[in-house]
Motif scaffolding. Structure first.
Motif, short mmCIF file in Angstrom:
data_model
loop_
_atom_site.label_atom_id
_atom_site.label_comp_id
_atom_site.label_asym_id
_atom_site.label_seq_id
_atom_site.Cartn_x
_atom_site.Cartn_y
_atom_site.Cartn_z
N SER A 92 43.45 21.34 34.54
CA SER A 92 43.92 22.48 33.76
C SER A 92 44.48 22.05 32.42
O SER A 92 44.23 22.69 31.39
CB SER A 92 44.99 23.24 34.56
OG SER A 92 45.51 24.33 33.82
N SER A 129 42.40 23.11 29.11
CA SER A 129 43.03 24.15 28.30
C SER A 129 43.32 23.64 26.88
O SER A 129 43.13 24.38 25.90
CB SER A 129 44.32 24.65 28.96
OG SER A 129 45.29 23.63 29.06
N SER A 133 35.29 19.36 32.89
CA SER A 133 35.22 20.18 34.09
C SER A 133 34.26 19.58 35.11
O SER A 133 34.57 19.49 36.31
CB SER A 133 34.78 21.60 33.73
OG SER A 133 35.69 22.22 32.86
N SER A 149 41.31 25.31 39.16
CA SER A 149 42.12 24.92 38.01
C SER A 149 41.32 24.97 36.72
O SER A 149 41.84 25.35 35.67
CB SER A 149 42.69 23.51 38.23
OG SER A 149 43.59 23.48 39.31
N ARG A 157 41.05 28.60 35.73
CA ARG A 157 42.31 29.11 35.17
C ARG A 157 42.53 28.62 33.74
O ARG A 157 43.12 29.34 32.92
CB ARG A 157 43.48 28.68 36.05
CG ARG A 157 43.66 29.52 37.29
CD ARG A 157 45.00 29.25 37.95
NE ARG A 157 45.06 27.91 38.51
CZ ARG A 157 44.71 27.60 39.75
NH1 ARG A 157 44.25 28.55 40.56
NH2 ARG A 157 44.82 26.37 40.20
N ALA A 158 42.07 27.42 33.43
CA ALA A 158 42.25 26.88 32.08
C ALA A 158 41.56 27.74 31.03
O ALA A 158 41.94 27.74 29.86
CB ALA A 158 41.72 25.45 32.00
N THR A 177 42.70 34.01 35.53
CA THR A 177 43.38 33.73 36.79
C THR A 177 42.97 34.71 37.89
O THR A 177 43.29 34.49 39.06
CB THR A 177 44.91 33.80 36.62
OG1 THR A 177 45.27 35.10 36.12
CG2 THR A 177 45.40 32.74 35.66
N THR A 217 51.90 28.85 37.18
CA THR A 217 50.45 28.70 37.06
C THR A 217 49.92 29.48 35.87
O THR A 217 49.05 29.01 35.13
CB THR A 217 49.77 29.18 38.34
OG1 THR A 217 50.30 28.47 39.47
CG2 THR A 217 48.26 28.95 38.29
N PRO A 257 47.99 27.48 31.23
CA PRO A 257 46.94 27.55 30.21
C PRO A 257 47.45 28.07 28.87
O PRO A 257 46.92 27.69 27.82
CB PRO A 257 45.90 28.49 30.82
CG PRO A 257 46.61 29.24 31.88
CD PRO A 257 47.67 28.32 32.39
#
Length: 473
Positions: free
Chosen positions: A96, A100, A115, A176, A179-180, A184, A318, A322
């Protein structure tokens, strides 16, 4: 710091060509109201984390229906499983953080590379943890105080759990990466789906319903592995075909070394830091085991309830990661400070509210998880002592998440290490020696208050120093 964030990839891909910055630049967290971003990213994670914590409570609830001995046995597994999950979380934090910040810098090619290679690292880490876990689990649980009659139940659960750890590692790290990008909701839906499978499979496999064999502890572990296996397939499909942030044309292993260096720069200290909390819980469990299985069962129930109560705080941590990562990468330090200010304010208010509820409802809440009078008494005792310290205690993990997000995991590790190893564990031994179970519970409260207030004051200075180091020359 600069060497870790040094970009060697082709950065010609602009935001307009970046699929992460789609219509309305929904994945761009470097502009727009910070509070709106926090709400949008945190709310879905409430449901996602609720699902994961609920899955642990579901296991605890069904196993407690077998016998108090089974409840004590599953309580022994909590520190170990949480230690392993914390290592996985560390790799997810690394994913993340670097992804991000690469998004904030506008490096889409780097995003795809990191990734993809992060998922390969997740598989490697899962295999290593499975091998090590099987090799040490029996002597480990004996050292924690598990008795001869408990060991078969504990090993029945953990043997299968370790065997399927890769199915847990890959979706957690993949989520993760999602989410970055500023999304979410998708990871939350994946986690909710995982728990839905578990809720269905748990009673079927534990109690042997509808003609299935009764597997008890083994069934609980099998239900967990199957549920996460399904979530792994879903996460990989989304990463490849929806987000398009993993390779479409091969693994590009010639660049794996650089990707691993960037990811592990964050993941190793973050993973070690994440393991300190459950390892400390393991030490506390061993100390409490001297007072009998009732104390161990009470501690297991109380810590599960705490995790449930602080889902919102976990979701906020969480959700802000990001935001902090992208704005740090873009050098928008004003937005970094605003994010921290809003998050800390909410954290304190929520902690006070939770403390009031747990202290007022201590005995009724304890009675929901056990009918054994002594277990209920000790669980309620925990709720009457520890919650007083929540507001200060939650500041340390909050600041820890912030430092990980901006690429400073060493400071995060120092905070958690001092709190748990230097302060918490010695206090627990002292408290147990003089006051027994009450002394152990009181030591948790003292450690929370002392370290929380001290590090909140110190970290404001750390942030100023970090900004100067990250600013252009």
């Amino acid at each position: 710091m600069r060497s870790e964030t040094d970009t060697t990839d082709n950065t010609a891909s602009s935001a307009t060509a970046n699929p992460l910055h789609g219509r309305g630049r929904h994945g761009d967290l470097t502009s727009g109201p910070v509070q709106a971003h926090l709400v949008r990213l945190s709310v879905p994670m409430i449901w996602g984390i609720l699902a994961i914590v609920a899955s642990q409570l579901v296991n605890t609830f069904y196993i407690s229906m077998i016998s108090p001995a089974h409840l004590a046995a599953i309580s022994f597994t909590f520190p170990v499983t949480m230690t392993v999950l914390s290592l996985i979380i560390g790799l997810g934090i690394g994913m993340s953080s670097v992804v991000s910040r690469a998004i904030g810098e506008g490096n889409h090619d780097t995003v795809v590379r990191l990734s993809s290679h992060g998922l390969i690292l997740a598989v490697i880490a899962g295999v290593i943890m499975a091998l090590v876990g099987h090799a040490i689990m029996e002597p480990l649980f004996r050292a924690m105080g598990a008795t001869d009659d408990m060991m078969p139940m504990v090993l029945d659960y953990m043997g299968l759990w370790f065997a399927g750890i890769v199915f847990i590692t890959v979706p957690m790290v993949g989520n993760s990466a999602i989410r970055a990008t500023g999304d979410t909701l998708t990871p939350a839906l994946i986690m909710m789906g995982t728990t839905a499978f578990l809720v269905i499979l748990d009673p079927l496999l534990i109690f042997g319903l509808f003609g299935l064999p009764r597997m008890e502890m083994h069934g609980a572990a099998l239900a967990t592995i199957i549920s996460y296996g399904v979530s792994m397939l879903v996460a990989l499909w989304i990463l490849k075909y929806k987000k398009r942030i993993i390779f479409q044309d091969g693994l590009h292993l010639d660049q794996f070394g650089d990707s691993a260096r960037r990811l592990l720069f964050i993941a190793l200290p973050a993973g070690i830091t994440s393991t300190i909390q459950p390892m400390t819980s393991g030490v506390l469990t061993a100390i409490l085991a001297q007072s009998g299985t009732h104390a161990v069962a009470a501690f297991g129930v109380a810590t599960r309830v705490e995790a449930f109560a602080f889902i919102v705080i976990m979701a906020l941590a969480t959700g802000m990661s990001p935001i902090l990562g992208q704005n740090w990468g873009a050098r928008r330090f004003d937005r970094v400070h605003e994010t921290l200010r809003l998050a800390i304010r909410f954290c304190v208010l929520w902690s006070v509210a939770v403390a009031a509820i747990l202290m007022i409802g201590a005995y009724p809440l304890a009675g929901l998880f056990s009918t054994d009078a002594e277990t209920v008494r000790m669980t309620a005792l925990y709720f009457l002592i520890v919650p007083f310290s929540y507001a200060a205690g939650n500041l340390v993990p909050g600041w820890s998440s912030a430092f990980n997000a901006i690429g400073l995991p060493q400071r995060s590790a120092a905070m958690i290490g001092v709190k748990m190893i230097i302060v918490q564990i010695p206090l627990a031994f002292i408290g147990n020696h003089f006051f027994g179970v009450i002394g152990v519970f009181a030591s948790i409260a003292i450690a929370n208050i002392g370290t929380g207030l001290y590090y909140h004051w110190r970290n404001k200075q750390h942030m100023t120093t970090a900004e100067l180091a990250h600013s252009p020359a």
